[in-house]
Design a protein around this motif. Structure first.
Motif, PDB file in Angstrom:
ATOM      1  N   MET A   1       0.845  -1.180   0.000  1.00  0.00           N
ATOM      2  CA  MET A   1       0.000   0.000   0.000  1.00  0.00           C
ATOM      3  C   MET A   1       0.887   1.239   0.000  1.00  0.00           C
ATOM      4  O   MET A   1       1.921   1.257   0.654  1.00  0.00           O
ATOM      5  N   VAL A   2       0.483   2.247  -0.723  1.00  0.00           N
ATOM      6  CA  VAL A   2       1.223   3.499  -0.758  1.00  0.00           C
ATOM      7  C   VAL A   2       0.361   4.620  -0.189  1.00  0.00           C
ATOM      8  O   VAL A   2      -0.867   4.576  -0.264  1.00  0.00           O
ATOM      9  N   TYR A   3       1.060   5.607   0.397  1.00  0.00           N
ATOM     10  CA  TYR A   3       0.377   6.714   1.062  1.00  0.00           C
ATOM     11  C   TYR A   3       0.885   8.029   0.512  1.00  0.00           C
ATOM     12  O   TYR A   3       2.079   8.197   0.268  1.00  0.00           O
ATOM     13  N   SER A   4      -0.022   8.981   0.387  1.00  0.00           N
ATOM     14  CA  SER A   4       0.378  10.335   0.032  1.00  0.00           C
ATOM     15  C   SER A   4       1.036  10.969   1.248  1.00  0.00           C
ATOM     16  O   SER A   4       0.932  10.456   2.374  1.00  0.00           O
ATOM     17  N   ILE A   5       1.681  12.103   1.056  1.00  0.00           N
ATOM     18  CA  ILE A   5       2.328  12.765   2.182  1.00  0.00           C
ATOM     19  C   ILE A   5       1.297  13.169   3.244  1.00  0.00           C
ATOM     20  O   ILE A   5       1.557  13.077   4.438  1.00  0.00           O
ATOM     21  N   GLY A   6       0.104  13.575   2.800  1.00  0.00           N
ATOM     22  CA  GLY A   6      -0.941  13.953   3.753  1.00  0.00           C
ATOM     23  C   GLY A   6      -1.366  12.790   4.631  1.00  0.00           C
ATOM     24  O   GLY A   6      -1.494  12.928   5.851  1.00  0.00           O
ATOM     25  N   THR A   7      -1.600  11.646   4.028  1.00  0.00           N
ATOM     26  CA  THR A   7      -1.979  10.451   4.782  1.00  0.00           C
ATOM     27  C   THR A   7      -0.820   9.998   5.667  1.00  0.00           C
ATOM     28  O   THR A   7      -1.015   9.617   6.820  1.00  0.00           O
ATOM     29  N   PHE A   8       0.391  10.072   5.113  1.00  0.00           N
ATOM     30  CA  PHE A   8       1.567   9.628   5.855  1.00  0.00           C
ATOM     31  C   PHE A   8       1.791  10.494   7.099  1.00  0.00           C
ATOM     32  O   PHE A   8       2.204   9.989   8.135  1.00  0.00           O
TER      33      PHE A   8
ATOM     34  N   PRO B   1      11.621   8.865  -0.047  1.00  0.00           N
ATOM     35  CA  PRO B   1      10.340   8.337  -0.511  1.00  0.00           C
ATOM     36  C   PRO B   1      10.336   8.136  -2.027  1.00  0.00           C
ATOM     37  O   PRO B   1      11.050   8.810  -2.761  1.00  0.00           O
ATOM     38  N   GLU B   2       9.538   7.188  -2.451  1.00  0.00           N
ATOM     39  CA  GLU B   2       9.341   6.961  -3.885  1.00  0.00           C
ATOM     40  C   GLU B   2       8.547   8.149  -4.435  1.00  0.00           C
ATOM     41  O   GLU B   2       7.991   8.947  -3.683  1.00  0.00           O
ATOM     42  N   ARG B   3       8.490   8.231  -5.736  1.00  0.00           N
ATOM     43  CA  ARG B   3       7.709   9.277  -6.403  1.00  0.00           C
ATOM     44  C   ARG B   3       6.720   8.618  -7.359  1.00  0.00           C
ATOM     45  O   ARG B   3       7.019   7.595  -7.962  1.00  0.00           O
ATOM     46  N   ASP B   4       5.526   9.227  -7.469  1.00  0.00           N
ATOM     47  CA  ASP B   4       4.547   8.693  -8.407  1.00  0.00           C
ATOM     48  C   ASP B   4       4.780   9.311  -9.792  1.00  0.00           C
ATOM     49  O   ASP B   4       5.753  10.044  -9.990  1.00  0.00           O
ATOM     50  N   LEU B   5       3.891   9.019 -10.726  1.00  0.00           N
ATOM     51  CA  LEU B   5       4.052   9.506 -12.099  1.00  0.00           C
ATOM     52  C   LEU B   5       4.008  11.036 -12.190  1.00  0.00           C
ATOM     53  O   LEU B   5       4.533  11.619 -13.125  1.00  0.00           O
ATOM     54  N   ASN B   6       3.380  11.671 -11.201  1.00  0.00           N
ATOM     55  CA  ASN B   6       3.309  13.138 -11.159  1.00  0.00           C
ATOM     56  C   ASN B   6       4.417  13.735 -10.293  1.00  0.00           C
ATOM     57  O   ASN B   6       4.351  14.904  -9.926  1.00  0.00           O
ATOM     58  N   ASN B   7       5.393  12.909  -9.927  1.00  0.00           N
ATOM     59  CA  ASN B   7       6.539  13.308  -9.116  1.00  0.00           C
ATOM     60  C   ASN B   7       6.158  13.702  -7.686  1.00  0.00           C
ATOM     61  O   ASN B   7       6.876  14.445  -7.029  1.00  0.00           O
ATOM     62  N   ARG B   8       5.032  13.189  -7.208  1.00  0.00           N
ATOM     63  CA  ARG B   8       4.634  13.425  -5.820  1.00  0.00           C
ATOM     64  C   ARG B   8       5.178  12.304  -4.950  1.00  0.00           C
ATOM     65  O   ARG B   8       5.254  11.148  -5.377  1.00  0.00           O
ATOM     66  N   ARG B   9       5.535  12.666  -3.732  1.00  0.00           N
ATOM     67  CA  ARG B   9       6.062  11.669  -2.797  1.00  0.00           C
ATOM     68  C   ARG B   9       4.984  10.649  -2.456  1.00  0.00           C
ATOM     69  O   ARG B   9       3.833  11.005  -2.206  1.00  0.00           O
TER      70      ARG B   9
ATOM     71  N   LYS C   1       7.064   0.081   4.663  1.00  0.00           N
ATOM     72  CA  LYS C   1       8.468   0.055   5.105  1.00  0.00           C
ATOM     73  C   LYS C   1       8.917   1.446   5.537  1.00  0.00           C
ATOM     74  O   LYS C   1       9.746   1.582   6.425  1.00  0.00           O
ATOM     75  N   ASP C   2       8.346   2.497   4.922  1.00  0.00           N
ATOM     76  CA  ASP C   2       8.668   3.862   5.340  1.00  0.00           C
ATOM     77  C   ASP C   2       8.115   4.155   6.733  1.00  0.00           C
ATOM     78  O   ASP C   2       8.743   4.870   7.518  1.00  0.00           O
ATOM     79  N   ILE C   3       6.952   3.589   7.036  1.00  0.00           N
ATOM     80  CA  ILE C   3       6.381   3.753   8.384  1.00  0.00           C
ATOM     81  C   ILE C   3       7.316   3.130   9.409  1.00  0.00           C
ATOM     82  O   ILE C   3       7.661   3.768  10.418  1.00  0.00           O
ATOM     83  N   ASP C   4       7.750   1.912   9.147  1.00  0.00           N
ATOM     84  CA  ASP C   4       8.673   1.235  10.075  1.00  0.00           C
ATOM     85  C   ASP C   4       9.960   2.027  10.236  1.00  0.00           C
ATOM     86  O   ASP C   4      10.487   2.159  11.339  1.00  0.00           O
ATOM     87  N   TRP C   5      10.477   2.550   9.138  1.00  0.00           N
ATOM     88  CA  TRP C   5      11.730   3.291   9.170  1.00  0.00           C
ATOM     89  C   TRP C   5      11.569   4.587   9.959  1.00  0.00           C
ATOM     90  O   TRP C   5      12.409   4.939  10.791  1.00  0.00           O
ATOM     91  N   ILE C   6      10.474   5.305   9.750  1.00  0.00           N
ATOM     92  CA  ILE C   6      10.220   6.538  10.515  1.00  0.00           C
ATOM     93  C   ILE C   6      10.105   6.214  11.996  1.00  0.00           C
ATOM     94  O   ILE C   6      10.652   6.930  12.843  1.00  0.00           O
ATOM     95  N   GLU C   7       9.414   5.143  12.341  1.00  0.00           N
ATOM     96  CA  GLU C   7       9.293   4.750  13.753  1.00  0.00           C
ATOM     97  C   GLU C   7      10.670   4.477  14.350  1.00  0.00           C
ATOM     98  O   GLU C   7      10.942   4.834  15.495  1.00  0.00           O
ATOM     99  N   PHE C   8      11.556   3.856  13.575  1.00  0.00           N
ATOM    100  CA  PHE C   8      12.909   3.577  14.061  1.00  0.00           C
ATOM    101  C   PHE C   8      13.703   4.866  14.220  1.00  0.00           C
ATOM    102  O   PHE C   8      14.399   5.054  15.225  1.00  0.00           O
TER     103      PHE C   8
END
Length: 121
Positions: free
Chosen positions: A1-8, A30-38, A43-50
């Motif tokens: 699952m992927v999250y926008s910056i707002g959801t993240f 963070p990865e970027r989508d086709l519109n170059n949005r983060r 795995k990013d959630i786990d990494w931020i928690e760490f």
């Protein structure tokens, strides 16, 4: 699952500015989508928690950055990452020992005041 910056931001409790700062400092990529949005993943959630856990343990941002750089380099850096964490663990144990000594001294002082107050009654 992927999250926008707002959801993240809602998931992690961090502001978008903080996430952008972490990216600028090389803590997250963070990865970027086709519109170059983060876009962020589990795995990013786990990494931020760490990262937040490391900050709570008073790891300097320079060491967190070094760890992050090694992490993104891949498994060839496992030993270096382990060494970094072991060094920090030793630091935490030293700090814990200092805190325990300070608590003892504080408790002794508190008991002296309590006894003095009881003697006055």
């Amino acid at each position: 699952m992927v999250y926008s910056i707002g959801t993240f931001t809602k998931i992690t409790g961090l502001s978008a500015d903080t996430l952008r700062y972490y990216e600028k400092e090389g803590l997250i990529f963070p990865e970027r989508d086709l519109n170059n949005r983060r876009v962020y993943s589990e795995k990013d959630i786990d990494w931020i928690e760490f990262i937040l856990r490391l900050k709570e343990t008073a790891m300097p941002i320079s060491q967190i950055k070094a760890y992050a750089r090694l992490r993104y380099e891949g498994d060839s850096t496992l030993e270096k990452r382990l060494d970094l964490l072991l060094d920090h663990q030793r630091f935490i144990y030293k700090e814990k020992e200092k805190l325990e000594q300070n608590i003892l001294h504080l408790n002794n002082k508190i008991n002296i005041y309590k006894e003095a107050i009881e003697e006055r009654r």
